[in-house]
Scaffold this motif. Structure first.
Motif, PDB file in Angstrom:
ATOM      1  N   TYR A  42      41.359  35.491   0.988  1.00 54.69           N
ATOM      2  CA  TYR A  42      40.347  34.843   0.865  1.00 54.69           C
ATOM      3  C   TYR A  42      39.506  34.857   2.425  1.00 54.69           C
ATOM      4  O   TYR A  42      40.856  34.684   3.404  1.00 54.69           O
ATOM      5  CB  TYR A  42      40.914  33.637   0.531  1.00 54.69           C
ATOM      6  CG  TYR A  42      41.230  33.401  -1.123  1.00 54.69           C
ATOM      7  CD1 TYR A  42      40.624  33.266  -1.998  1.00 54.69           C
ATOM      8  CD2 TYR A  42      42.962  33.658  -0.534  1.00 54.69           C
ATOM      9  CE1 TYR A  42      40.896  33.057  -3.531  1.00 54.69           C
ATOM     10  CE2 TYR A  42      43.372  32.550  -2.220  1.00 54.69           C
ATOM     11  CZ  TYR A  42      42.288  33.029  -2.965  1.00 54.69           C
ATOM     12  OH  TYR A  42      43.077  32.686  -4.778  1.00 54.69           O
ATOM     13  N   HIS A  43      38.510  35.099   2.349  1.00 57.33           N
ATOM     14  CA  HIS A  43      38.093  35.128   4.072  1.00 57.33           C
ATOM     15  C   HIS A  43      37.179  33.876   4.047  1.00 57.33           C
ATOM     16  O   HIS A  43      36.255  33.478   3.096  1.00 57.33           O
ATOM     17  CB  HIS A  43      36.520  36.567   4.219  1.00 57.33           C
ATOM     18  CG  HIS A  43      37.992  37.925   3.517  1.00 57.33           C
ATOM     19  ND1 HIS A  43      38.177  38.575   4.810  1.00 57.33           N
ATOM     20  CD2 HIS A  43      37.784  38.476   2.448  1.00 57.33           C
ATOM     21  CE1 HIS A  43      38.846  39.603   4.410  1.00 57.33           C
ATOM     22  NE2 HIS A  43      38.793  39.562   3.346  1.00 57.33           N
ATOM     23  N   VAL A  44      37.438  33.430   5.130  1.00 58.92           N
ATOM     24  CA  VAL A  44      36.751  32.093   5.552  1.00 58.92           C
ATOM     25  C   VAL A  44      35.758  32.646   6.877  1.00 58.92           C
ATOM     26  O   VAL A  44      37.254  32.295   8.134  1.00 58.92           O
ATOM     27  CB  VAL A  44      37.433  31.239   5.542  1.00 58.92           C
ATOM     28  CG1 VAL A  44      36.575  29.656   6.314  1.00 58.92           C
ATOM     29  CG2 VAL A  44      38.379  31.004   3.879  1.00 58.92           C
ATOM     30  N   SER A  50      45.620  34.709   2.467  1.00 62.41           N
ATOM     31  CA  SER A  50      46.912  35.298   0.945  1.00 62.41           C
ATOM     32  C   SER A  50      46.928  33.828   0.441  1.00 62.41           C
ATOM     33  O   SER A  50      46.721  34.115  -0.640  1.00 62.41           O
ATOM     34  CB  SER A  50      47.853  36.142   0.907  1.00 62.41           C
ATOM     35  OG  SER A  50      48.488  35.246   2.595  1.00 62.41           O
ATOM     36  N   ARG A  51      47.160  32.813   1.263  1.00 61.73           N
ATOM     37  CA  ARG A  51      46.641  31.854  -0.045  1.00 61.73           C
ATOM     38  C   ARG A  51      45.967  30.832   0.253  1.00 61.73           C
ATOM     39  O   ARG A  51      44.924  30.395   1.123  1.00 61.73           O
ATOM     40  CB  ARG A  51      48.144  30.314   0.481  1.00 61.73           C
ATOM     41  CG  ARG A  51      49.395  31.419   0.761  1.00 61.73           C
ATOM     42  CD  ARG A  51      50.531  30.300   1.341  1.00 61.73           C
ATOM     43  NE  ARG A  51      50.226  28.877   1.639  1.00 61.73           N
ATOM     44  CZ  ARG A  51      50.508  28.011   1.372  1.00 61.73           C
ATOM     45  NH1 ARG A  51      52.178  27.928   0.648  1.00 61.73           N
ATOM     46  NH2 ARG A  51      49.450  26.680   1.359  1.00 61.73           N
ATOM     47  N   ALA A  55      43.012  29.088   3.098  1.00 63.58           N
ATOM     48  CA  ALA A  55      41.578  29.129   2.856  1.00 63.58           C
ATOM     49  C   ALA A  55      40.677  28.284   2.991  1.00 63.58           C
ATOM     50  O   ALA A  55      39.730  27.517   3.732  1.00 63.58           O
ATOM     51  CB  ALA A  55      41.597  30.377   1.679  1.00 63.58           C
ATOM     52  N   LEU A  56      41.021  27.253   2.007  1.00 65.52           N
ATOM     53  CA  LEU A  56      40.489  25.681   1.340  1.00 65.52           C
ATOM     54  C   LEU A  56      40.423  25.261   2.612  1.00 65.52           C
ATOM     55  O   LEU A  56      39.493  24.097   3.033  1.00 65.52           O
ATOM     56  CB  LEU A  56      40.421  25.334   0.386  1.00 65.52           C
ATOM     57  CG  LEU A  56      40.457  25.530  -0.772  1.00 65.52           C
ATOM     58  CD1 LEU A  56      41.373  24.897  -2.519  1.00 65.52           C
ATOM     59  CD2 LEU A  56      38.709  26.032  -1.800  1.00 65.52           C
ATOM     60  N   ASP A  60      37.623  23.747   4.408  1.00 63.10           N
ATOM     61  CA  ASP A  60      36.999  22.775   5.339  1.00 63.10           C
ATOM     62  C   ASP A  60      37.260  22.111   6.758  1.00 63.10           C
ATOM     63  O   ASP A  60      36.007  21.136   7.280  1.00 63.10           O
ATOM     64  CB  ASP A  60      38.063  21.199   4.678  1.00 63.10           C
ATOM     65  CG  ASP A  60      38.155  21.186   3.286  1.00 63.10           C
ATOM     66  OD1 ASP A  60      37.217  21.500   2.752  1.00 63.10           O
ATOM     67  OD2 ASP A  60      39.638  20.936   2.767  1.00 63.10           O
ATOM     68  N   ARG A  61      37.688  22.700   7.269  1.00 65.79           N
ATOM     69  CA  ARG A  61      37.432  22.181   9.606  1.00 65.79           C
ATOM     70  C   ARG A  61      36.393  23.078   9.501  1.00 65.79           C
ATOM     71  O   ARG A  61      35.830  22.112  10.622  1.00 65.79           O
ATOM     72  CB  ARG A  61      38.900  23.324   9.917  1.00 65.79           C
ATOM     73  CG  ARG A  61      40.028  22.864   9.828  1.00 65.79           C
ATOM     74  CD  ARG A  61      41.120  23.250  10.686  1.00 65.79           C
ATOM     75  NE  ARG A  61      41.704  24.787   9.888  1.00 65.79           N
ATOM     76  CZ  ARG A  61      42.607  24.891   8.971  1.00 65.79           C
ATOM     77  NH1 ARG A  61      43.308  23.868   8.241  1.00 65.79           N
ATOM     78  NH2 ARG A  61      42.885  26.015   8.869  1.00 65.79           N
ATOM     79  N   GLN A  62      36.200  23.371   8.977  1.00 65.20           N
ATOM     80  CA  GLN A  62      34.369  24.304   9.065  1.00 65.20           C
ATOM     81  C   GLN A  62      33.432  23.945   9.241  1.00 65.20           C
ATOM     82  O   GLN A  62      32.462  24.186  10.093  1.00 65.20           O
ATOM     83  CB  GLN A  62      34.405  26.159   8.794  1.00 65.20           C
ATOM     84  CG  GLN A  62      35.505  27.385   9.807  1.00 65.20           C
ATOM     85  CD  GLN A  62      35.299  28.530   8.910  1.00 65.20           C
ATOM     86  OE1 GLN A  62      33.396  28.969   8.542  1.00 65.20           O
ATOM     87  NE2 GLN A  62      36.414  29.475   9.796  1.00 65.20           N
TER      88      GLN A  62
END
Length: 65
Positions: A42-44, A50-51, A55-56, A60-62
């Motif tokens: 997952y790219h954020v 990988s989890r 990534a979620l 949320d932080r971003q």
């Protein structure tokens, strides 16, 4: 060039003559003891996880949640 098929003419598209294929090549046989594993990433932003949970959390932080 007539691209509409007539009753006596089969339909062809320009890409069909470009050498491409929709079938994947046959897999390369692996020797005993070697296993291929598919993984999801997952790219954020600039980060990769990988989890999904990580990534979620980064998303949320971003986004300031």
């Amino acid at each position: 060039m007539n691209t509409v098929p007539t009753p006596n003419q089969s339909a062809t598209r320009e890409w069909e003559s470009e050498g491409g294929s929709l079938q994947a090549p046959p897999p390369t046989p692996l020797p005993d003891g070697v296993t291929a594993v598919t993984s999801v990433h997952y790219h954020v932003g600039p980060y990769t996880y990988s989890r999904l949970e990580d990534a979620l959390a980064e998303h949320d932080r971003q986004s300031g949640k």
